[in-house]
Design an enzyme around this catalytic site. Structure first.
Site, PDB file in Angstrom:
ATOM      1  N   GLU A  94      38.319  43.565  39.703  1.00 50.34           N
ATOM      2  CA  GLU A  94      38.812  44.046  40.987  1.00 50.34           C
ATOM      3  C   GLU A  94      38.489  43.032  42.077  1.00 50.34           C
ATOM      4  OE1 GLU A  94      38.934  48.839  40.594  1.00 50.34           O
ATOM      5  OE2 GLU A  94      37.114  47.989  41.445  1.00 50.34           O
ATOM      6  N   CYS A 108      37.439  39.389  49.482  1.00 47.89           N
ATOM      7  CA  CYS A 108      36.151  39.546  48.807  1.00 47.89           C
ATOM      8  C   CYS A 108      36.387  39.265  47.328  1.00 47.89           C
ATOM      9  CB  CYS A 108      35.668  40.982  49.052  1.00 47.89           C
ATOM     10  SG  CYS A 108      34.115  41.364  48.257  1.00 47.89           S
ATOM     11  N   CYS A 115      28.564  42.064  35.561  1.00 48.58           N
ATOM     12  CA  CYS A 115      27.447  41.388  36.218  1.00 48.58           C
ATOM     13  C   CYS A 115      26.184  41.634  35.397  1.00 48.58           C
ATOM     14  CB  CYS A 115      27.274  41.939  37.634  1.00 48.58           C
ATOM     15  SG  CYS A 115      25.957  41.115  38.570  1.00 48.58           S
ATOM     16  N   CYS A 338      31.279  47.576  49.461  1.00 49.74           N
ATOM     17  CA  CYS A 338      30.193  46.842  48.785  1.00 49.74           C
ATOM     18  C   CYS A 338      29.634  47.662  47.637  1.00 49.74           C
ATOM     19  CB  CYS A 338      29.038  46.594  49.742  1.00 49.74           C
ATOM     20  SG  CYS A 338      29.449  45.555  51.094  1.00 49.74           S
TER      21      CYS A 338
HETATM   22  N1  SAH Z   1      25.572  39.395  43.178  1.00 54.49           N
HETATM   23  C1  SAH Z   1      25.795  38.949  44.521  1.00 54.49           C
HETATM   24  C2  SAH Z   1      27.215  39.190  44.990  1.00 54.49           C
HETATM   25  C3  SAH Z   1      27.585  40.644  45.187  1.00 54.49           C
HETATM   26  S1  SAH Z   1      27.732  40.937  46.887  1.00 54.49           S
HETATM   27  C4  SAH Z   1      24.777  39.594  45.445  1.00 54.49           C
HETATM   28  O1  SAH Z   1      24.024  40.447  44.996  1.00 54.49           O
HETATM   29  O2  SAH Z   1      24.688  39.201  46.606  1.00 54.49           O
HETATM   30  C5  SAH Z   1      27.800  42.636  46.980  1.00 54.49           C
HETATM   31  C6  SAH Z   1      26.850  43.143  48.031  1.00 54.49           C
HETATM   32  O3  SAH Z   1      26.950  44.592  48.073  1.00 54.49           O
HETATM   33  C7  SAH Z   1      25.406  42.841  47.678  1.00 54.49           C
HETATM   34  O4  SAH Z   1      24.670  42.607  48.829  1.00 54.49           O
HETATM   35  C8  SAH Z   1      24.992  44.138  47.034  1.00 54.49           C
HETATM   36  O5  SAH Z   1      23.616  44.259  46.967  1.00 54.49           O
HETATM   37  C9  SAH Z   1      25.675  45.137  47.923  1.00 54.49           C
HETATM   38  N2  SAH Z   1      25.791  46.466  47.316  1.00 54.49           N
HETATM   39  C10 SAH Z   1      25.881  46.760  46.018  1.00 54.49           C
HETATM   40  N3  SAH Z   1      25.953  48.087  45.823  1.00 54.49           N
HETATM   41  C11 SAH Z   1      25.919  48.640  47.049  1.00 54.49           C
HETATM   42  C12 SAH Z   1      25.963  49.986  47.512  1.00 54.49           C
HETATM   43  N4  SAH Z   1      26.064  51.008  46.667  1.00 54.49           N
HETATM   44  N5  SAH Z   1      25.928  50.183  48.841  1.00 54.49           N
HETATM   45  C13 SAH Z   1      25.854  49.134  49.707  1.00 54.49           C
HETATM   46  N6  SAH Z   1      25.812  47.853  49.321  1.00 54.49           N
HETATM   47  C14 SAH Z   1      25.827  47.611  48.013  1.00 54.49           C
END
Ligand code: SAH
Length: 345
Positions: A94, A108, A115, A338
């Site tokens: 996605e 994005c 992952c 996110c």
């Molecule tokens: N693996 C990388 C890229 C993913 S970015 C990283 O961790 O930075 C996606 C972002 O969304 C990350 O900051 C992740 O921690 C955040 N994220 C993941 N699940 C989420 C949720 N349920 N609510 C809010 N942010 C979330």
């Protein structure tokens, strides 16, 4: 399983020039050819109408374009779009398009199928890791959305915040960023391309020596090791005491401000004491904190705090002189926010 084809957007300018030379074509044809893909937003060699039919046939026999095909696209009430894209090997990912203003959008992009990090609150890692995405599969997510946009609409930012940990797919992510930045490619300023990492320290160190001035965001989510071990399991290997010095060195070497992402989960990392701990940890760094009220995934444990709790956390950081912004949650109704993107529906 068919062999992996070579896709047009896997290739650098030099590689396209070499391919054309192997057909007996002059090198100068490479730029107009790439402009069809990156700038004029076409989706096939046949649409590249100023190339001779013979050349188009030779190209189609040697390479393929594009590398992703749409399976489904959904649009949110707030204008966010989420697409499920099929890859050459039948897998799917996605990717999301988020409005930044009326005419400008952020893409994005995903960097991996699944992952390996396994953050418990994030849907992207729920079914494990399958493989890295290639340069073309990353670039073509952007080009896919560029083709959906109207002529007045532009892509102003690209963030590696979709599925996957971009810094463990370093070479392809960096080459994709180069193609998206290059004048012969998509032509977006490097400062408008941001890589987000769960804190993969060797990747942060490498990135600080790159010529390309990309933005860097680090998903911190906790300021102490015991809690961060649970929230971001990569912390067991690269703990806060290794991560923060690596971030400081990055800021020093690159001269760029770093962003820390901090998703707030009710009752887990949202207390004022935790805000103070965070401010203390970051006090000497040229950085910026991006707060995100958690988006819900399957587990009921991971809920956003009440708005006044989020506000109090933000104010406490400000009071302690930390630059902070609260990120708006786009695309929640279509699960495009996110942590809600996954490798297939
Ligand atoms: N693996 C990388 C890229 C993913 S970015 C990283 O961790 O930075 C996606 C972002 O969304 C990350 O900051 C992740 O921690 C955040 N994220 C993941 N699940 C989420 C949720 N349920 N609510 C809010 N942010 C979330």
């Amino acid at each position: 399983m068919p062999n992996r084809p070579t896709f047009l957007t896997d290739l650098s300018l030099k590689q396209v020039e070499d391919l054309l030379a192997s057909f007996g074509e002059p090198a100068w044809r490479a730029k107009p050819l790439l402009a069809w893909a990156y700038k004029k937003r076409v989706a096939s060699f046949d649409a590249m109408t100023d190339l001779s039919k013979t050349l188009r046939e030779k190209l189609s026999a040697a390479i393929t374009f594009p590398s992703v095909t749409e399976l489904e696209v959904q649009e949110s009430r707030d204008g966010t779009r989420k697409a499920l894209l099929k890859l050459w090997d039948g897998r799917s990912i996605e990717t999301a398009l988020i409005p930044s203003s009326k005419w400008q959008f952020t893409v994005c992009v995903s960097s991996q199928v699944g992952c390996a990090i396994g953050c418990p609150f994030c849907a992207s890692g729920r079914y494990g890791y399958e493989r890295n995405l290639s340069v073309s599969e990353i670039c073509d997510q952007v080009l896919y959305f560029a083709r959906l946009l109207g002529t007045d609409e532009t892509i102003s930012n690209i963030v590696f915040m979709g599925i996957g940990e971009p810094l463990t797919n370093y070479l392809d992510v960096l080459s994709a960023a180069e193609h998206l930045n290059a004048p012969w490619g998509f032509g977006l300023g490097a400062r408008n391309i941001t890589i987000s990492t769960a804190g993969y320290v060797p990747g942060i160190e490498k990135l600080s020596h790159e010529r390309l001035q990309l933005g860097l965001a680090v998903s911190l989510h906790a300021a102490d090791n015991a809690l961060r071990n649970k929230l971001v399991p990569l912390n067991r290997k690269y703990s806060i005491d290794k991560l923060i010095p690596a971030c400081s060195s990055y800021v020093e070497a690159s001269g760029r401000r770093i962003t820390f992402e901090y998703a707030l989960f009710a009752g887990i990392n949202d207390s004022l004491e935790q805000a103070r701990q965070l401010a203390h940890l970051l006090r000497d760094m040229n950085c910026h904190v991006n707060l995100i009220a958690a988006n819900s995934t399957h587990e009921s444990e991971w809920q956003a705090p009440a708005p006044e709790v989020v506000e109090a956390f933000e104010s406490e950081l400000k009071r302690m002189n930390i630059t902070v912004t609260l990120r708006r949650n786009f695309g929640r109704d279509i699960k495009a926010a996110c942590g809600q993107l996954r490798k297939s529906c």
